[in-house]
Design a protein around this motif. Structure first.
Motif, short mmCIF file in Angstrom:
data_model
loop_
_atom_site.label_atom_id
_atom_site.label_comp_id
_atom_site.label_asym_id
_atom_site.label_seq_id
_atom_site.Cartn_x
_atom_site.Cartn_y
_atom_site.Cartn_z
N GLY A 1 -7.86 2.69 -7.90
CA GLY A 1 -7.68 3.19 -9.25
C GLY A 1 -6.85 2.20 -10.06
N PRO A 2 -6.79 2.37 -11.37
CA PRO A 2 -6.14 1.39 -12.23
C PRO A 2 -4.63 1.57 -12.41
CG PRO A 2 -7.18 3.06 -13.58
CD PRO A 2 -7.52 3.38 -12.15
N LEU A 3 -4.07 2.70 -11.99
CA LEU A 3 -2.65 2.95 -12.25
C LEU A 3 -1.77 2.42 -11.13
CD1 LEU A 3 -2.85 6.56 -13.74
CD2 LEU A 3 -2.85 4.36 -14.94
N ARG A 4 -0.60 1.91 -11.51
CA ARG A 4 0.36 1.38 -10.55
C ARG A 4 1.73 2.01 -10.78
NH1 ARG A 4 -3.85 0.38 -9.06
NH2 ARG A 4 -4.84 -1.63 -8.68
N TYR A 5 2.41 2.30 -9.68
CA TYR A 5 3.76 2.84 -9.70
C TYR A 5 4.72 1.69 -9.42
CZ TYR A 5 7.74 5.82 -8.51
OH TYR A 5 8.97 6.43 -8.46
N LEU A 6 5.70 1.50 -10.29
CA LEU A 6 6.64 0.40 -10.16
C LEU A 6 8.06 0.93 -10.02
CD1 LEU A 6 4.14 -0.67 -11.87
CD2 LEU A 6 5.68 -2.40 -12.68
N VAL A 7 8.80 0.34 -9.09
CA VAL A 7 10.21 0.63 -8.91
C VAL A 7 10.98 -0.65 -9.19
CG1 VAL A 7 12.01 1.27 -7.26
CG2 VAL A 7 9.81 2.45 -7.21
N THR B 1 5.16 3.69 1.50
CA THR B 1 5.24 5.14 1.40
C THR B 1 6.63 5.57 0.93
OG1 THR B 1 5.85 5.32 3.73
CG2 THR B 1 3.53 5.61 3.19
N VAL B 2 7.62 4.73 1.16
CA VAL B 2 9.01 5.04 0.83
C VAL B 2 9.27 5.02 -0.69
CG1 VAL B 2 9.81 2.65 1.01
CG2 VAL B 2 11.39 4.51 1.51
N LEU B 3 8.43 4.38 -1.48
CA LEU B 3 8.72 4.22 -2.91
C LEU B 3 8.88 5.55 -3.64
CD1 LEU B 3 6.65 1.17 -4.19
CD2 LEU B 3 8.91 1.26 -3.11
N GLY B 4 8.10 6.55 -3.28
CA GLY B 4 8.18 7.83 -3.96
C GLY B 4 9.50 8.55 -3.74
N ALA B 5 10.24 8.16 -2.70
CA ALA B 5 11.51 8.82 -2.39
C ALA B 5 12.71 8.09 -2.99
CB ALA B 5 11.68 8.91 -0.88
N LEU B 6 12.48 6.95 -3.66
CA LEU B 6 13.59 6.19 -4.23
C LEU B 6 13.98 6.75 -5.60
CD1 LEU B 6 12.52 2.53 -3.37
CD2 LEU B 6 14.18 3.97 -2.19
N HIS C 1 0.83 -1.21 0.00
CA HIS C 1 0.00 0.00 0.00
C HIS C 1 0.86 1.26 0.00
CE1 HIS C 1 -3.82 -1.93 0.23
NE2 HIS C 1 -3.58 -2.51 1.38
N ARG C 2 0.47 2.25 -0.78
CA ARG C 2 1.21 3.50 -0.92
C ARG C 2 1.15 4.35 0.34
NH1 ARG C 2 -2.50 7.28 -0.99
NH2 ARG C 2 -4.58 6.71 -1.62
N TRP D 1 -0.96 4.32 -7.84
CA TRP D 1 -0.61 5.65 -8.32
C TRP D 1 -1.88 6.45 -8.52
CZ3 TRP D 1 3.69 8.46 -8.87
CH2 TRP D 1 3.62 9.60 -9.67
N PRO D 2 -1.91 7.71 -8.22
CA PRO D 2 -0.83 8.54 -7.72
C PRO D 2 -0.57 8.30 -6.24
CG PRO D 2 -2.79 9.90 -8.09
CD PRO D 2 -3.12 8.52 -8.55
N LEU D 3 0.68 8.55 -5.84
CA LEU D 3 1.11 8.26 -4.47
C LEU D 3 0.38 9.13 -3.45
CD1 LEU D 3 4.94 7.92 -5.10
CD2 LEU D 3 3.26 6.08 -4.84
N ASP D 4 -0.07 10.30 -3.85
CA ASP D 4 -0.73 11.21 -2.91
C ASP D 4 -2.24 11.32 -3.16
OD1 ASP D 4 -0.66 12.53 -5.30
OD2 ASP D 4 0.25 14.37 -4.53
N ALA D 5 -2.82 10.30 -3.78
CA ALA D 5 -4.25 10.33 -4.09
C ALA D 5 -5.07 10.38 -2.80
CB ALA D 5 -4.65 9.11 -4.90
#
Length: 195
Positions: free
Chosen positions: A181-187, A117-122, A111-112, A172-176
């Motif tokens: 929602g259908p979007l995913r953020y991948l690292v 929560t750390v993913l957005g800072a990588l 979960h974002r 995604w978005p990380l701050d929604a």
């Protein structure tokens, strides 16, 4: 007099409703923190005994790895399975992908607003460490990120032969304001070998 009494009652109802909503919103964070303590204990028992240990008797998941983000000063226990029930307590290893730390691309979802929560800072070049059930630590380096639509077919990239790779996934978005929602953020992170 009656109008003041009704206004006072309405004010009290609003205050109590506000307290209830704030407490309900804080519950997810409290549950995630408590779960990580229980999961850490189960992970230590797994490392000591070499067997799978469930964090509580009725748990339908168990720890499979420990993921550490040194730059952020954070670590989390990775669970077996990435279903909603297990994701409520921590990130989960997606079934059908290689075990975390094994050769190939292991996908881990979280979960974002709690465990990931750390993913957005990588950023590219940032490091992370993964401890596997045999107690060994493996180092990984972030090599990129992307946003994908979960409604469309997507295939994770594959690392060079014999190396491990991690794909960390969150919404995604990380701050929604509204989750899902259908979007995913991948690292993406590739294993780095000591030279």
């Amino acid at each position: 007099m009656r109008g003041r009494r009704l206004a006072g009652m309405a004010g009290l109802v609003l205050v109590l409703t506000g307290i209830w909503l704030v407490a309900g919103g804080g519950w997810i964070y409290a549950k995630a923190a408590l779960a990580q303590n229980l999961l850490s204990r189960a992970w230590e028992q797994t490392l000591a005994g070499g067997v799978t240990v469930r964090p509580w008797p009725w748990a339908d998941t168990w720890p499979v790895a420990r993921l550490r983000f040194p730059a952020a000063g954070r670590e989390t226990i990775v669970l077996a399975g990435a279903q909603g029930a297990s994701l409520a307590f921590g990130p989960g290893h997606v079934d059908g992908t290689p075990s975390p730390g094994a050769p190939g691309n292991s996908v881990i979802g979280g979960h974002r607003d709690t465990s990931f929560t750390v993913l957005g800072a990588l950023h590219d070049g940032d490091t992370m460490s993964l401890q596997t059930a045999d107690g060994h630590w493996r180092s990984f380096s972030v090599i990129g990120n992307t946003i994908v639509d979960a409604r469309k077919e997507w295939h994770p990239p594959q690392p060079p032969e014999g190396l491990a790779m991690l794909t960390l996934v969150t919404c995604w978005p990380l701050d929604a304001i509204v989750p899902g929602g259908p979007l995913r953020y991948l690292v993406f992170a590739e294993e780095t070998l000591a030279r």
